[in-house]
Design a protein around this motif. Structure first.
Motif, PDB file in Angstrom:
ATOM      1  N   SER A  25      -2.709 -62.154  52.205  1.00  0.00           N
ATOM      2  CA  SER A  25      -2.442 -60.629  51.839  1.00  0.00           C
ATOM      3  C   SER A  25      -2.891 -61.243  50.682  1.00  0.00           C
ATOM      4  O   SER A  25      -3.778 -59.719  49.815  1.00  0.00           O
ATOM      5  N   ALA A  26      -2.792 -62.169  50.236  1.00  0.00           N
ATOM      6  CA  ALA A  26      -3.884 -62.225  48.145  1.00  0.00           C
ATOM      7  C   ALA A  26      -5.771 -61.671  49.111  1.00  0.00           C
ATOM      8  O   ALA A  26      -6.336 -60.993  48.059  1.00  0.00           O
ATOM      9  N   ALA A  27      -6.238 -62.643  50.131  1.00  0.00           N
ATOM     10  CA  ALA A  27      -7.560 -62.517  50.322  1.00  0.00           C
ATOM     11  C   ALA A  27      -7.705 -61.004  51.201  1.00  0.00           C
ATOM     12  O   ALA A  27      -8.241 -60.231  50.672  1.00  0.00           O
ATOM     13  N   ASN A  28      -6.462 -59.965  52.043  1.00  0.00           N
ATOM     14  CA  ASN A  28      -6.400 -58.939  52.258  1.00  0.00           C
ATOM     15  C   ASN A  28      -7.143 -57.706  50.905  1.00  0.00           C
ATOM     16  O   ASN A  28      -7.945 -57.127  50.390  1.00  0.00           O
ATOM     17  N   LEU A  29      -6.025 -58.614  49.799  1.00  0.00           N
ATOM     18  CA  LEU A  29      -5.397 -57.577  48.592  1.00  0.00           C
ATOM     19  C   LEU A  29      -7.478 -57.596  47.492  1.00  0.00           C
ATOM     20  O   LEU A  29      -7.844 -56.485  47.751  1.00  0.00           O
ATOM     21  N   ARG A  30      -8.263 -59.021  47.905  1.00  0.00           N
ATOM     22  CA  ARG A  30      -9.097 -58.709  47.018  1.00  0.00           C
ATOM     23  C   ARG A  30     -10.334 -58.200  47.768  1.00  0.00           C
ATOM     24  O   ARG A  30     -11.098 -57.831  47.334  1.00  0.00           O
ATOM     25  N   GLY A  31     -10.762 -58.804  49.179  1.00  0.00           N
ATOM     26  CA  GLY A  31     -11.068 -57.521  50.587  1.00  0.00           C
ATOM     27  C   GLY A  31     -10.485 -56.316  50.365  1.00  0.00           C
ATOM     28  O   GLY A  31     -11.892 -55.408  50.429  1.00  0.00           O
ATOM     29  N   ASP A  32      -9.971 -55.509  50.532  1.00  0.00           N
ATOM     30  CA  ASP A  32      -9.285 -54.390  49.621  1.00  0.00           C
ATOM     31  C   ASP A  32      -9.885 -53.917  48.321  1.00  0.00           C
ATOM     32  O   ASP A  32     -11.023 -52.886  48.275  1.00  0.00           O
ATOM     33  N   ASP A  33      -9.526 -54.712  47.466  1.00  0.00           N
ATOM     34  CA  ASP A  33     -10.486 -53.489  46.195  1.00  0.00           C
ATOM     35  C   ASP A  33     -11.636 -54.217  45.687  1.00  0.00           C
ATOM     36  O   ASP A  33     -12.285 -52.477  45.251  1.00  0.00           O
ATOM     37  N   ARG A  34     -12.324 -55.104  46.483  1.00  0.00           N
ATOM     38  CA  ARG A  34     -13.710 -55.466  46.743  1.00  0.00           C
ATOM     39  C   ARG A  34     -14.245 -53.771  47.763  1.00  0.00           C
ATOM     40  O   ARG A  34     -15.140 -53.158  47.108  1.00  0.00           O
ATOM     41  N   LEU A  35     -13.647 -53.532  48.948  1.00  0.00           N
ATOM     42  CA  LEU A  35     -14.625 -52.042  49.875  1.00  0.00           C
ATOM     43  C   LEU A  35     -13.664 -51.004  48.746  1.00  0.00           C
ATOM     44  O   LEU A  35     -14.640 -50.139  48.530  1.00  0.00           O
ATOM     45  N   ALA A  36     -12.776 -51.462  47.589  1.00  0.00           N
ATOM     46  CA  ALA A  36     -12.455 -50.209  47.047  1.00  0.00           C
ATOM     47  C   ALA A  36     -13.612 -49.984  45.808  1.00  0.00           C
ATOM     48  O   ALA A  36     -13.817 -48.771  45.523  1.00  0.00           O
ATOM     49  N   HIS A  37     -13.835 -51.029  45.504  1.00  0.00           N
ATOM     50  CA  HIS A  37     -15.101 -50.935  44.137  1.00  0.00           C
ATOM     51  C   HIS A  37     -16.516 -50.049  44.582  1.00  0.00           C
ATOM     52  O   HIS A  37     -16.995 -49.762  44.147  1.00  0.00           O
ATOM     53  N   GLU A  38     -16.629 -51.323  46.352  1.00  0.00           N
ATOM     54  CA  GLU A  38     -17.995 -50.803  47.195  1.00  0.00           C
ATOM     55  C   GLU A  38     -18.279 -49.199  46.819  1.00  0.00           C
ATOM     56  O   GLU A  38     -18.996 -47.893  46.795  1.00  0.00           O
ATOM     57  N   ILE A  39     -16.699 -48.308  47.169  1.00  0.00           N
ATOM     58  CA  ILE A  39     -16.475 -46.733  47.832  1.00  0.00           C
ATOM     59  C   ILE A  39     -17.015 -45.906  46.168  1.00  0.00           C
ATOM     60  O   ILE A  39     -17.715 -45.098  46.474  1.00  0.00           O
ATOM     61  N   ARG A  40     -16.284 -46.708  45.047  1.00  0.00           N
ATOM     62  CA  ARG A  40     -16.767 -45.951  43.800  1.00  0.00           C
ATOM     63  C   ARG A  40     -17.730 -45.867  43.594  1.00  0.00           C
ATOM     64  O   ARG A  40     -18.593 -45.189  43.047  1.00  0.00           O
ATOM     65  N   THR A  41     -18.500 -47.042  43.575  1.00  0.00           N
ATOM     66  CA  THR A  41     -19.543 -47.578  43.691  1.00  0.00           C
ATOM     67  C   THR A  41     -20.960 -46.505  44.316  1.00  0.00           C
ATOM     68  O   THR A  41     -21.293 -45.666  43.925  1.00  0.00           O
ATOM     69  N   LEU A  42     -19.943 -46.131  45.740  1.00  0.00           N
ATOM     70  CA  LEU A  42     -21.086 -45.347  46.286  1.00  0.00           C
ATOM     71  C   LEU A  42     -20.669 -43.879  45.951  1.00  0.00           C
ATOM     72  O   LEU A  42     -21.676 -43.227  45.913  1.00  0.00           O
ATOM     73  N   ALA A  43     -19.274 -43.405  45.830  1.00  0.00           N
ATOM     74  CA  ALA A  43     -19.129 -42.203  45.136  1.00  0.00           C
ATOM     75  C   ALA A  43     -19.999 -42.305  44.195  1.00  0.00           C
ATOM     76  O   ALA A  43     -20.357 -40.779  44.023  1.00  0.00           O
ATOM     77  N   ALA A  44     -20.627 -43.118  43.363  1.00  0.00           N
ATOM     78  CA  ALA A  44     -20.447 -43.340  41.930  1.00  0.00           C
ATOM     79  C   ALA A  44     -22.191 -41.895  41.912  1.00  0.00           C
ATOM     80  O   ALA A  44     -22.739 -41.522  41.656  1.00  0.00           O
ATOM     81  N   ALA A  45     -22.849 -43.178  43.288  1.00  0.00           N
ATOM     82  CA  ALA A  45     -23.833 -42.885  43.301  1.00  0.00           C
ATOM     83  C   ALA A  45     -24.428 -41.681  43.911  1.00  0.00           C
ATOM     84  O   ALA A  45     -25.086 -41.409  43.554  1.00  0.00           O
ATOM     85  N   ILE A  46     -23.120 -41.367  45.062  1.00  0.00           N
ATOM     86  CA  ILE A  46     -23.642 -39.829  44.945  1.00  0.00           C
ATOM     87  C   ILE A  46     -23.429 -38.682  44.608  1.00  0.00           C
ATOM     88  O   ILE A  46     -24.198 -37.425  44.622  1.00  0.00           O
TER      89      ILE A  46
END
Length: 181
Positions: A25-46
């Motif tokens: 579950s910690a790995a999933n959270l890190r993966g979810d955090d990374r995905l959330a971070h990438e989505i935020r980065t993508l939203a900021a770029a847009i």
């Protein structure tokens, strides 16, 4: 390489249950955090792209307005010079008309003098007096026609000047609305 080895070890531990569900579950959270971070980065770029697009659009509109203003100002300069030339022509016509008026007055005075001389019989025969009167009448008629023609030309010039000034007024209001003074 280290990363791949670490992934294999984690997969092995997860399969064996050694790390248990907490690590998974910690790995999933890190993966979810990374995905959330990438989505935020993508939203900021847009958002940055949208901002840049809007700025580009505003700049293009401003450039188009600037070109229109440059054209309008050039038009105003051209029309103003044209009006000045027409006003000079009109002034010359008025001077010409004044001269013709003066000449006509002199001709009428000369006619009156001829009439007085004819009554006093100080000049030649009746035939000569009649011929002189006809010549004089013809000259007066020619001068009067020239005066009429000058008056018509003056009216045409005045109308043309007024039309050009009306055109300039609409262009001036456009320039004033879009320029900051």
């Amino acid at each position: 390489m280290k990363k791949a080895l670490l992934c294999l070890l984690m997969a092995g531990f997860m399969c064996t249950g050694f790390l248990g569900e907490d690590l998974a579950s910690a790995a999933n959270l890190r993966g979810d955090d990374r995905l959330a971070h990438e989505i935020r980065t993508l939203a900021a770029a847009i958002d940055r792209l949208a901002t840049l697009y809007e700025e580009g659009k505003r700049q293009a509109e401003q450039d188009a307005l600037s070109r229109k203003l440059d054209t309008a100002i050039a038009y105003l300069n051209f029309r103003s010079r044209r009006i000045e030339l027409l006003e000079q022509d009109l002034q010359e016509l008025k001077i010409s008309r004044d001269r013709l008026d003066t000449f006509l007055i002199q001709m009428v005075e000369k006619e009156n003098l001829l009439e007085a001389q004819a009554r006093n019989s100080t000049i030649g025969s009746a035939a000569e007096i009649e011929r002189a009167r006809k010549e004089h009448d013809l000259r007066v008629k020619m001068v009067q026609e020239r005066l009429d023609r000058v008056d018509r030309e003056a009216i045409i010039l005045e109308n043309k000047i007024q039309e050009l000034q009306d055109e300039i007024s609409s262009v001036e209001s456009f320039v004033q609305r879009n320029l900051e003074f």
